[in-house]
Scaffold this active site. Structure first.
Site, PDB file in Angstrom:
ATOM      1  N   ASP A 108       0.875  -1.172   0.000  1.00  0.00           N
ATOM      2  CA  ASP A 108       0.000   0.000   0.000  1.00  0.00           C
ATOM      3  C   ASP A 108       0.910   1.218   0.000  1.00  0.00           C
ATOM      4  O   ASP A 108       1.434   1.608   1.041  1.00  0.00           O
ATOM      5  CB  ASP A 108      -0.897  -0.064   1.241  1.00  0.00           C
ATOM      6  CG  ASP A 108      -1.849   1.108   1.346  1.00  0.00           C
ATOM      7  OD1 ASP A 108      -1.718   2.062   0.570  1.00  0.00           O
ATOM      8  OD2 ASP A 108      -2.718   1.072   2.235  1.00  0.00           O
ATOM      9  N   CYS A 169       4.796  -9.872  -7.515  1.00  0.00           N
ATOM     10  CA  CYS A 169       5.218 -10.059  -6.133  1.00  0.00           C
ATOM     11  C   CYS A 169       4.258 -10.977  -5.371  1.00  0.00           C
ATOM     12  O   CYS A 169       3.061 -10.674  -5.271  1.00  0.00           O
ATOM     13  CB  CYS A 169       5.319  -8.717  -5.418  1.00  0.00           C
ATOM     14  SG  CYS A 169       6.050  -8.872  -3.782  1.00  0.00           S
ATOM     15  N   VAL A 174      -4.704 -10.028  -2.577  1.00  0.00           N
ATOM     16  CA  VAL A 174      -5.622 -10.145  -3.706  1.00  0.00           C
ATOM     17  C   VAL A 174      -6.662  -9.022  -3.718  1.00  0.00           C
ATOM     18  O   VAL A 174      -6.984  -8.467  -4.770  1.00  0.00           O
ATOM     19  CB  VAL A 174      -6.319 -11.523  -3.669  1.00  0.00           C
ATOM     20  CG1 VAL A 174      -7.539 -11.548  -4.576  1.00  0.00           C
ATOM     21  CG2 VAL A 174      -5.343 -12.607  -4.078  1.00  0.00           C
ATOM     22  N   TYR A 474      -0.440   2.033  -8.006  1.00  0.00           N
ATOM     23  CA  TYR A 474       0.762   2.739  -7.555  1.00  0.00           C
ATOM     24  C   TYR A 474       0.311   4.056  -6.929  1.00  0.00           C
ATOM     25  O   TYR A 474       0.609   5.143  -7.410  1.00  0.00           O
ATOM     26  CB  TYR A 474       1.722   3.002  -8.722  1.00  0.00           C
ATOM     27  CG  TYR A 474       2.336   1.779  -9.342  1.00  0.00           C
ATOM     28  CD1 TYR A 474       2.441   0.578  -8.629  1.00  0.00           C
ATOM     29  CD2 TYR A 474       2.825   1.799 -10.647  1.00  0.00           C
ATOM     30  CE1 TYR A 474       3.010  -0.551  -9.202  1.00  0.00           C
ATOM     31  CE2 TYR A 474       3.395   0.670 -11.220  1.00  0.00           C
ATOM     32  CZ  TYR A 474       3.484  -0.501 -10.500  1.00  0.00           C
ATOM     33  OH  TYR A 474       4.056  -1.621 -11.073  1.00  0.00           O
TER      34      TYR A 474
END
Length: 532
Positions: A108, A169, A174, A474
């Site tokens: 995050d 990654c 999910v 992002y």
């Protein structure tokens, strides 16, 4: 008494009142939640307050970006084990006006899942991680608390010829990844993770459990790329599994700056979105955070990292035709199963056990301070433009590192219309850039964030415009944010909203207004309802 002293006393009383109010809110909410789930045998296992030893462990798990620290920590961390407990938490939250933050993983970028400047609690979905796979129908139901690594592992257990489209990654959660789009190493072949979602279960602002049919197509559209936490609490996703060969081919070829990297990157831009759809050729442009300087200059290494959905001979023919300048040879390439490619692309050594995919902390070797940003490129960056990036690399201080990810588009990504899902980054994009800067000392934070913003300003003339687009997963609060307290106008939110969602932003606002008009599910970059 002077006016200054009066003001000081007033501020002191206001702080005391706010603190007292926050404590009362916390106590009332806790009593409500405890009462609602009192029949559960595991209250102590699902409710964690600062008084519990488990609180800090859970709060800090999944979190490897030291920049995201806050004096405003959750009053409670709630780790439900079933849907009814989540419904209880939503009910008590509405009654006692305690804001919810939802966390399904730890990647995050701005910490919106576990920090807030207003009184809040976290619903952490770590206990909701079941994965049910139907190989005959080629589908899977995946609970939102599962990690990508767990999903990949469970699918590979069931089939050698089925896969799911998602990111690199393994420790990514999910819930957030799918709801923000979900770019991955097979996206040129199969689209994004969101493009392959066929159903979902969520709990809405009224505490009702809904699936695709009962929530309606507008609501279902919004959560597939528009961010799940604006539109409810996602419990699980149903995804389409894709057919893959038993062997795929990967390579990771490194070229240093003095090995003609500038010309290679320049040529790559002209072919990356046009090659065979089975081929995704990504570039990582890195400095070395441990020893970034070499003879007074920052070292720049280009890692050409590739996955090809097919065999090595066909890959070599495609590379020779499209990108002979890279000089790829058969010895650079490795044929392996899809699940083995997951480990390879995540940076694990050959021979690593697949069990590492079940380890939440498998890719966290060291904690850094980190700031990320993103862009989309629609016309190749000039040679001069690339050389300007290398010059900026040299302005980065010691004990700092930078990585630019160039992730190609084209293929399936360009075939789907911008409005099919909220994720709008389709035809016309050559590639996406992620700007990631890392550092190891807190006192260098201001300098490195300023450097990241300087690079972003420099890139303005080379990237998309009107709007200057960005990737929602992002997350970047520099783009703009909602008011921490009180309502946020449509005009204020649109400043950042169109950068993530382009023309889809207005439809997202309409959906939000219809299903959550009181803005129950909210954060600093959530979709707002239109104010009445």
């Amino acid at each position: 008494m002077t006016s200054f002293n009066k003001l000081t006393i007033l501020l002191f009383l206001l702080i005391c009142f706010s603190s007292s109010w926050a404590n009362k809110t916390h106590d009332d909410f806790l009593e409500c939640l405890t009462h609602k789930i009192m029949n559960s045998n595991s209250i102590s296992q699902v409710i964690h307050t600062p008084k519990n030893s488990s609180y800090s462990t859970i709060l800090n798990s999944f979190t490897d970006n030291l920049r995201i620290t806050s004096d405003f920590k959750p009053s409670i961390i709630f780790t439900p084990t079933n849907e009814s407990q989540i419904q209880a938490a939503i009910h008590c939250s509405k009654i006692h006006d305690l804001q919810i933050r939802i966390r399904s993983g730890g990647h995050d970028y701005e910490g919106l899942s576990h920090t807030s400047e207003t009184p809040f609690f976290i619903i952490d979905l770590r206990n909701l991680r079941s994965i049910s796979i139907d190989t005959q129908k080629k589908t899977a139901w995946i609970q939102a608390g599962a990690t990508l690594g767990e999903v990949y592992y469970r699918i590979a257990q069931k089939s050698k010829n089925l896969a799911v489209v998602a990111g690199v990654c393994p420790t990514v959660g999910v819930g957030g990844h799918f709801s923000g789009g979900g770019y991955g190493m097979m996206s040129r072949k199969f689209g994004t993770a969101a493009d392959n979602i066929i159903d979902a279960k969520l709990i809405d602002a009224n505490g009702l459990i809904k699936d695709r049919e009962s929530m309606g197509e507008d609501h279902f559209w919004a959560i597939r790329g528009g961010g799940g936490t604006s539109f409810g609490l996602i419990i699980s996703w149903k995804v389409k599994l894709v057919d893959i060969p038993e062997k795929v081919t990967v390579f990771n070829v490194t070229r240093r700056l003095e090995q003609n990297v500038t010309q290679l990157v320049y040529k790559w831009q002209h072919i990356a979105d046009k090659v065979d759809d089975n081929l995704l050729l990504r570039i990582f442009l890195r400095s070395n955070i441990e020893s970034p300087f070499r003879h007074g200059q920052m070292t720049v290494n280009a890692f050409f990292t590739t996955m090809f959905v097919g065999g090595v001979d066909k890959l070599l023919r495609e590379m020779q035709k499209s990108f002979p300048e890279l000089g790829l040879v058969k010895e650079d390439c490795i044929e392996m199963s899809w699940i083995e490619s997951i480990l390879f692309l995540a940076g694990f050594p050959r021979g690593t056990s697949l069990d590492v995919l079940l380890d939440w902390n498998s890719t966290t070797n060291q904690e850094y301070y980190f700031k990320g940003k993103s862009d989309y490129v629609q016309h190749p960056i000039s040679i001069n433009g690339l050389e300007g990036i290398w010059k900026l690399y040299n302005q980065l201080g010691e004990n700092s590192g930078v990585e630019l990810q160039f992730s190609p588009y084209g293929g399936k990504l360009s075939e789907i219309s911008e409005s099919k899902t909220p994720f709008p980054h389709r035809a016309g994009n050559i590639f996406m850039i992620e700007y990631a800067v890392f550092w190891v000392k807190m006192e260098n934070s201001k300098r490195n964030i300023a450097w990241n913003r300087k690079l972003y300003r420099y890139m303005a003339k080379y990237v998309s415009k009107s709007p200057r687009a960005a990737y929602f997963n992002y997350r970047d609060l520099d783009l703009g944010m909602n008011n921490i307290i009180g309502n946020t106008s449509y005009e204020q939110t649109r400043i950042w909203g169109v950068k993530y969602f382009k023309n889809n932003f207005d439809r997202l606002v309409k959906v939000k207004t219809k299903i959550d008009p009181t803005n129950f599910f909210r954060n600093e970059q959530s979709i707002p309802p239109l104010l009445s």
